[in-house]
Write an enzyme that holds these catalytic residues in place. Sequence first.
Site, short mmCIF file in Angstrom:
data_model
loop_
_atom_site.label_atom_id
_atom_site.label_comp_id
_atom_site.label_asym_id
_atom_site.label_seq_id
_atom_site.Cartn_x
_atom_site.Cartn_y
_atom_site.Cartn_z
N TYR A 109 4.97 -18.78 -1.36
CA TYR A 109 5.11 -19.01 -2.80
C TYR A 109 4.47 -20.35 -3.18
CZ TYR A 109 7.14 -19.97 -7.33
OH TYR A 109 7.30 -20.31 -8.65
N GLU A 121 13.48 -17.32 -12.58
CA GLU A 121 13.98 -18.68 -12.80
C GLU A 121 15.36 -18.65 -13.45
OE1 GLU A 121 12.86 -21.35 -11.52
OE2 GLU A 121 10.78 -20.90 -11.05
N TRP A 149 16.33 -21.41 -4.91
CA TRP A 149 15.13 -20.62 -5.13
C TRP A 149 14.89 -19.67 -3.95
CZ3 TRP A 149 12.76 -18.63 -8.85
CH2 TRP A 149 11.44 -18.22 -8.78
#
Length: 188
Positions: A16, A38, A46
Amino acid sequence: MSTCLWPGDSEMMQEYHNNEWCVVSTDDRYIFEMLTLEGAQAGLSWKIVLSKRSGYKEAFRNFDLEYCANLTDEELLHIRENYLVIKNLKKLQSVSNNAERILTIQQEFGSFSNFLWSYADDKPIINHWKEEAEVPAQTDLSVKISKDLKKRGFKFVGPVIIYSFMQAIGMVDDHITACPYHTENRRG
């Protein structure tokens, strides 16, 4: 050159970081995906959210805006029970709600991307941090975008979430300057 440290030794997080984080996107589907993920992160890491990304893509038909905008509460409950997603019902309801809001913005501005990128004068904000500790959790711009999205009825769009979202879609480049993935190093 040294890379940003936050991905750690996780291949998923490194992938990512290296290929998506702080890379400019103007694709409304991808932007909706990042807004959803998000928002799902609120109160979580995350890494947890990214580990469920494929479940989200499956549940929400690859973040199809029309499909998501028309989901019923019953369908959202089905998604909660049968897909690998964050199980918080309010977060799942925000997917449908935010899809509806994006469709409205698309009619008004041509695309959600046009609306968002206008806040940054249609170009990314390239920061020059020497250390990750310098990266803010929110900025005046993320506060402004957050307020405007909330006025338009969006959910899970607080200023910290929005700042992470801005990084996710490349409105902001917060790679440390020594990172090979910083915008200026990618060009070089």
